[in-house]
Design a protein around this motif. Structure first.
Motif, PDB file in Angstrom:
ATOM      1  N   VAL A   1      66.868  34.922-104.904  1.00 46.95           N
ATOM      2  CA  VAL A   1      65.646  34.313-104.373  1.00 46.95           C
ATOM      3  C   VAL A   1      65.212  33.196-105.304  1.00 46.95           C
ATOM      4  O   VAL A   1      65.531  33.191-106.497  1.00 46.95           O
ATOM      5  CB  VAL A   1      64.507  35.349-104.220  1.00 46.95           C
ATOM      6  CG1 VAL A   1      64.910  36.453-103.256  1.00 46.95           C
ATOM      7  CG2 VAL A   1      64.095  35.934-105.571  1.00 46.95           C
ATOM      8  N   SER A   2      64.479  32.234-104.757  1.00 49.16           N
ATOM      9  CA  SER A   2      64.000  31.105-105.554  1.00 49.16           C
ATOM     10  C   SER A   2      62.774  31.463-106.376  1.00 49.16           C
ATOM     11  O   SER A   2      62.546  30.901-107.451  1.00 49.16           O
ATOM     12  CB  SER A   2      63.669  29.918-104.641  1.00 49.16           C
ATOM     13  OG  SER A   2      64.822  29.462-103.970  1.00 49.16           O
ATOM     14  N   ARG A   3      61.986  32.415-105.850  1.00 45.79           N
ATOM     15  CA  ARG A   3      60.780  32.811-106.566  1.00 45.79           C
ATOM     16  C   ARG A   3      60.377  34.208-106.139  1.00 45.79           C
ATOM     17  O   ARG A   3      60.543  34.583-104.970  1.00 45.79           O
ATOM     18  CB  ARG A   3      59.642  31.820-106.295  1.00 45.79           C
ATOM     19  CG  ARG A   3      58.388  32.098-107.105  1.00 45.79           C
ATOM     20  CD  ARG A   3      57.344  31.011-106.924  1.00 45.79           C
ATOM     21  NE  ARG A   3      56.096  31.371-107.598  1.00 45.79           N
ATOM     22  CZ  ARG A   3      54.959  30.665-107.516  1.00 45.79           C
ATOM     23  NH1 ARG A   3      54.944  29.554-106.802  1.00 45.79           N
ATOM     24  NH2 ARG A   3      53.875  31.063-108.145  1.00 45.79           N
ATOM     25  N   ALA A   4      59.873  35.000-107.091  1.00 46.06           N
ATOM     26  CA  ALA A   4      59.344  36.337-106.803  1.00 46.06           C
ATOM     27  C   ALA A   4      57.840  36.311-107.080  1.00 46.06           C
ATOM     28  O   ALA A   4      57.419  36.021-108.198  1.00 46.06           O
ATOM     29  CB  ALA A   4      60.040  37.385-107.661  1.00 46.06           C
ATOM     30  N   PHE A   5      57.054  36.622-106.075  1.00 51.72           N
ATOM     31  CA  PHE A   5      55.596  36.562-106.170  1.00 51.72           C
ATOM     32  C   PHE A   5      55.022  37.928-106.550  1.00 51.72           C
ATOM     33  O   PHE A   5      55.615  38.974-106.288  1.00 51.72           O
ATOM     34  CB  PHE A   5      55.001  36.096-104.849  1.00 51.72           C
ATOM     35  CG  PHE A   5      55.310  34.666-104.511  1.00 51.72           C
ATOM     36  CD1 PHE A   5      54.438  33.652-104.862  1.00 51.72           C
ATOM     37  CD2 PHE A   5      56.485  34.337-103.849  1.00 51.72           C
ATOM     38  CE1 PHE A   5      54.716  32.321-104.557  1.00 51.72           C
ATOM     39  CE2 PHE A   5      56.777  33.022-103.538  1.00 51.72           C
ATOM     40  CZ  PHE A   5      55.897  32.005-103.890  1.00 51.72           C
ATOM     41  N   GLY A   6      53.827  37.893-107.136  1.00 48.77           N
ATOM     42  CA  GLY A   6      53.215  39.113-107.626  1.00 48.77           C
ATOM     43  C   GLY A   6      52.706  40.049-106.550  1.00 48.77           C
ATOM     44  O   GLY A   6      52.528  41.247-106.803  1.00 48.77           O
ATOM     45  N   SER A   7      52.459  39.536-105.351  1.00 47.32           N
ATOM     46  CA  SER A   7      51.931  40.373-104.269  1.00 47.32           C
ATOM     47  C   SER A   7      52.336  39.797-102.919  1.00 47.32           C
ATOM     48  O   SER A   7      52.790  38.649-102.835  1.00 47.32           O
ATOM     49  CB  SER A   7      50.400  40.448-104.345  1.00 47.32           C
ATOM     50  OG  SER A   7      49.836  39.179-104.049  1.00 47.32           O
ATOM     51  N   LYS A   8      52.131  40.588-101.886  1.00 44.85           N
ATOM     52  CA  LYS A   8      52.423  40.130-100.528  1.00 44.85           C
ATOM     53  C   LYS A   8      51.518  38.955-100.152  1.00 44.85           C
ATOM     54  O   LYS A   8      51.955  38.004 -99.502  1.00 44.85           O
ATOM     55  CB  LYS A   8      52.226  41.286 -99.544  1.00 44.85           C
ATOM     56  CG  LYS A   8      52.425  40.944 -98.074  1.00 44.85           C
ATOM     57  CD  LYS A   8      53.877  40.650 -97.748  1.00 44.85           C
ATOM     58  CE  LYS A   8      54.141  40.752 -96.249  1.00 44.85           C
ATOM     59  NZ  LYS A   8      53.281  39.906 -95.405  1.00 44.85           N
ATOM     60  N   THR A   9      50.269  39.014-100.581  1.00 49.02           N
ATOM     61  CA  THR A   9      49.339  37.918-100.291  1.00 49.02           C
ATOM     62  C   THR A   9      49.815  36.619-100.934  1.00 49.02           C
ATOM     63  O   THR A   9      49.795  35.551-100.314  1.00 49.02           O
ATOM     64  CB  THR A   9      47.928  38.266-100.798  1.00 49.02           C
ATOM     65  OG1 THR A   9      47.474  39.454-100.140  1.00 49.02           O
ATOM     66  CG2 THR A   9      46.955  37.130-100.515  1.00 49.02           C
ATOM     67  N   GLU A  10      50.271  36.717-102.192  1.00 51.60           N
ATOM     68  CA  GLU A  10      50.775  35.533-102.880  1.00 51.60           C
ATOM     69  C   GLU A  10      52.064  35.035-102.240  1.00 51.60           C
ATOM     70  O   GLU A  10      52.289  33.820-102.144  1.00 51.60           O
ATOM     71  CB  GLU A  10      51.020  35.859-104.360  1.00 51.60           C
ATOM     72  CG  GLU A  10      49.750  36.111-105.155  1.00 51.60           C
ATOM     73  CD  GLU A  10      50.036  36.520-106.589  1.00 51.60           C
ATOM     74  OE1 GLU A  10      51.190  36.347-107.043  1.00 51.60           O
ATOM     75  OE2 GLU A  10      49.116  37.027-107.252  1.00 51.60           O
ATOM     76  N   LEU A  11      52.913  35.959-101.805  1.00 49.35           N
ATOM     77  CA  LEU A  11      54.139  35.577-101.104  1.00 49.35           C
ATOM     78  C   LEU A  11      53.806  34.789 -99.847  1.00 49.35           C
ATOM     79  O   LEU A  11      54.376  33.711 -99.606  1.00 49.35           O
ATOM     80  CB  LEU A  11      54.942  36.828-100.737  1.00 49.35           C
ATOM     81  CG  LEU A  11      56.137  36.620 -99.801  1.00 49.35           C
ATOM     82  CD1 LEU A  11      57.250  35.843-100.494  1.00 49.35           C
ATOM     83  CD2 LEU A  11      56.668  37.973 -99.299  1.00 49.35           C
TER      84      LEU A  11
END
Length: 276
Positions: free
Chosen positions: A194-204
């Motif tokens: 993946v290009s980026r892993a976000f801290g939460s579903k909202t941030e994703l």
């Protein structure tokens, strides 16, 4: 986009946006891939591909997970070839069934529009097949992944073994495929899956929307051309790839999009491109 699907849902979240969301929509089954999915998915992608109001497709999962893999009922239907005692005919039918399933995943690459995978929760087996065919992948840090087929006594056959090595490297792909181990969204980022892993579903959701809207605002001729040339270039030498893009641009470069992009740069305004 009034189509009704058993396994999918198409959502236009923002009025007048050229970003459309395609959801795997069997949340009670953790979006396991049923036989209906393999019929509906390429049709839905083709519908969105041909829609001039759509520039970018975001592929996501309804509920708590992206995709838990192929539905075991689907797996049983593919492997049940007891209706004939003829080994040759039975094997030929099985090959056609596998090709049918493969074609549904390859439809992502055949779609001219970029497909962005937004992954949360589980992404297992067939889910890996799907995301490795996508053009861009983002996830949450707590998402989890597994190339699970080896644990079901199957050699993964819907694209993971062909696409994953080019994304994470041959050695990493071999290790993940042979062990079937579970790995996190954070490790997926470290591997380059993946290009980026976000801290939460909202941030994703916010991050994916930002990237998708940015791409959707660019020249659709340039975006679809970039996808096509990159995919074709995977199987070419450098010289062949350069020759291919020269031929592509000899047909596509001199467009109104180019004039609009140059004018927007000169006058320091936002470019506005015609629909494709």
């Amino acid at each position: 986009m009034e189509e009704n699907y058993k396994t999918l849902e198409i959502v236009e979240k923002t009025p007048n946006s050229r970003v459309v969301y395609l959801y795997l929509n069997r949340p009670s089954q953790r979006n396991a891939l049923s036989r209906d999915f393999f019929s509906e998915f390429p049709k839905a992608l083709s519908l969105l591909d041909q829609n001039p109001n759509v520039n970018v497709i975001v592929l996501a999962g309804s509920g708590d997970h992206f995709c838990s893999g192929i539905d075991l009922k689907t797996l049983n239907s593919v492997t049940d070839h007891s209706s004939t005692a003829d080994r040759g005919r039975s094997s030929e039918r099985l090959r056609r069934d596998i090709k049918f399933l493969q074609d549904a995943i390859t439809a992502i690459e055949l779609c001219r529009k970029p497909v962005i995978a937004a992954i949360h929760g589980a992404c297992i087996g067939g889910g890996i097949d799907i995301i490795t065919a996508c053009d861009i992948r983002f996830c949450t840090k707590d998402a989890f992944f597994s190339v699970k087929e080896v644990d079901l006594a199957i050699t993964a056959d819907l694209g993971t073994l062909q696409r994953l090595p080019g994304i994470v490297g041959f050695g990493n792909a071999m290790e993940l495929a042979l062990t079937g181990r579970r790995f996190s969204g954070s490790e997926a980022k470290d591997l380059g899956l993946v290009s980026r892993a976000f801290g939460s579903k909202t941030e994703l959701d916010a991050g994916v929307r930002h990237v998708a809207e940015g791409i959707a605002a660019k020249s659709p001729l340039a975006v679809t051309g970039t996808k096509a040339v990159l995919l074709r270039g995977r199987d070419m030498t450098l010289d062949q790839g350069l020759d291919y893009v020269a031929t592509w641009n000899s047909a596509m470069l001199l467009s109104e999009d180019l004039m609009e992009a140059v004018s927007a740069q000169i006058h320091k305004r936002k470019a506005v491109f015609a629909k494709l």
